[in-house]
Scaffold this motif. Structure first.
Motif, short mmCIF file in Angstrom:
data_model
loop_
_atom_site.label_atom_id
_atom_site.label_comp_id
_atom_site.label_asym_id
_atom_site.label_seq_id
_atom_site.Cartn_x
_atom_site.Cartn_y
_atom_site.Cartn_z
N TYR A 84 61.16 55.82 68.99
CA TYR A 84 62.05 54.75 68.54
C TYR A 84 61.29 53.61 67.89
O TYR A 84 60.23 53.19 68.35
N LYS A 87 62.32 50.00 65.08
CA LYS A 87 63.24 49.34 64.17
C LYS A 87 62.77 49.45 62.72
O LYS A 87 63.55 49.45 61.78
N ASP A 118 67.27 55.70 60.10
CA ASP A 118 67.59 54.37 60.60
C ASP A 118 68.45 54.45 61.87
O ASP A 118 69.42 55.21 61.91
N ARG A 119 68.08 53.71 62.88
CA ARG A 119 68.84 53.57 64.12
C ARG A 119 69.05 54.90 64.85
O ARG A 119 70.00 55.05 65.60
N GLN A 173 68.84 57.42 67.69
CA GLN A 173 68.70 57.22 69.13
C GLN A 173 68.47 58.52 69.89
O GLN A 173 67.66 58.57 70.80
N GLN A 187 73.30 58.19 66.02
CA GLN A 187 72.90 56.89 65.50
C GLN A 187 73.75 55.82 66.16
O GLN A 187 74.97 55.96 66.27
N ASN A 247 75.08 51.95 65.98
CA ASN A 247 75.30 51.01 64.88
C ASN A 247 75.85 49.67 65.33
O ASN A 247 76.72 49.10 64.68
#
Length: 385
Positions: free
Chosen positions: A213, A215, A282-283, A285, A299, A301
């Motif tokens: 993980y 950002k 992106d994002r 998880q 994901q 959000n």
């Protein structure tokens, strides 16, 4: 009159959220509160209000769910004093299932108590017991090895050398009784110094697949680790990692961060430390992989619905992690907000989803004029793979 009305509204809101937080005397020592935060109908509403991207239809009106115990409060051990302590800010992160039980990983949002794994009866959905872990690490990913009868979880603890993977045998889990042991569950930790935090893990084709993980683009990736004869990944220590980076220094000099990472991962594959990697999305998880290689990603959000992507691995051996959309069927599913890890049940006909929005820190966001929706349940999504 307006001020009186606003004041009354504030009092009602304050009282409601106050009732969702336990006092230590409310929960038997060494256990977790099994009560939900909201009614079954309210939880179902959080699911049915989600529209799908293509047809605009809703998810099933009656979706199977199980309450996440401990969101009101749960006992653990104070990381400093090593004494029993009570917490009310438990944040759900991972979910997995053996043939008999569900396992939910949670960390203390106040960063004071040791992390816990909640055991839930798979047949009844009822709380069994709490497994208290040895550190207050961010327990992101969790998975169950059906062949070895072993539970594995992400044990991210920078003081112990970056991320880590801990495990315990089912016989140790069955024998563990926190009220008797009054100590953490016995477990073994494998250092994994290729990451500081992992948000998901799953087993596939004699590999441990991890979501690293981050950002930023340079901090996230999807990695497949080879497993040894014990069906466990080998340790990657700080010393090993530092040596690899030092040896690559001449090649990475004057390179961009992206180029440096590309060189590093190719070297790790060449040295058979990892099998493959993908820069991820992106994002991202969670990840769940069916026996035939169909791969699901999720994901999160923020306040917008979460997403489940259905993908097919181009290379079924996973020597290179490239994916394509399936030729038929749904390619994306919208789900409630703050979805964390996903995993298949043993029969692979249901996908388990867990949400962190029920944690105290998240459900109390905003103010009395507007509070966010939350999910305090594990959701079972019926699937045909």
């Amino acid at each position: 009159m307006a001020a009186l009305g606003i004041g009354g509204w504030w009092l009602i809101d304050h009282y409601h959220y106050q009732q969702l937080v336990d006092q230590p005397a409310d929960v038997k020592k060494w256990q977790a509160d099994p009560r939900p935060l909201q009614s079954e109908s309210e939880a179902q509403k959080r699911i049915t209000e989600i529209r799908q991207p293509s047809s605009g239809v809703h998810l099933a009106k009656k979706t199977k769910m199980a309450v996440i115990p401990g969101l009101r409060g749960a006992w653990s051990i104070d990381n400093k004093t090593r004494q029993a302590a009570f917490g009310t800010n438990w944040v759900p992160q991972g979910v997995t299932q053996s043939k008999k039980a569900l396992y939910v990983s949670m960390y203390d949002g106040d960063h004071r108590l040791n992390s816990i794994i909640i055991e839930i009866d798979a047949k009844t959905g009822r709380y069994n017991k709490t497994l208290i872990l040895r550190s207050k690490a961010h327990v992101g990913g969790i998975t169950y090895d059906l062949d070895k009868q072993r539970l594995l979880w992400s044990d991210d603890n920078s003081k112990a050398g970056g991320a880590g993977i801990s495990y315990a045998a089912q016989r140790e889990i069955d024998a563990y009784q926190p009220q008797v042991n009054q100590a953490p569950l016995a477990s073994t930790r494998i250092p994994f110094h290729l990451a500081n935090r992992t948000s998901a893990m799953t087993l596939y084709n004699h590999q441990l697949v991890l979501v690293k993980y981050g950002k930023k683009t340079t901090g996230r990736s999807l990695i497949a680790l080879p497993l040894n004869d014990e069906n466990l990944p080998n340790a990657i220590t700080q010393k090993q990692f530092d040596k690899i980076v030092t040896d690559l220094a001449p090649q990475t000099q004057h390179k961009s961060t992206t180029q440096m990472l590309d060189i590093l991962f190719k070297t790790l594959i060449k040295k058979k430390i990892i099998n493959s990697y993908n820069p991820a999305w992106d994002r991202l998880q969670g990840v769940a992989i069916a026996k035939d290689g169909v791969t699901l990603f999720n994901q999160s959000n923020g306040s917008a619905p979460g997403k489940i992507w259905i993908r097919m691995a181009v290379d079924k051996g996973w020597e290179k992690l490239d994916f394509k959309a399936p030729k038929a069927g749904d390619k994306m599913i919208n789900v409630p907000i703050s979805v964390e890890e996903i995993s298949f049940n043993p029969d692979q006909n249901e996908l388990l989803l867990i949400f962190e929005s029920g944690a105290k820190a998240y459900r109390e966001e905003g103010w009395f004029f507007h509070r966010p929706h939350y999910m305090d349940r594990i959701m079972y999504l019926p699937l045909t793979v």
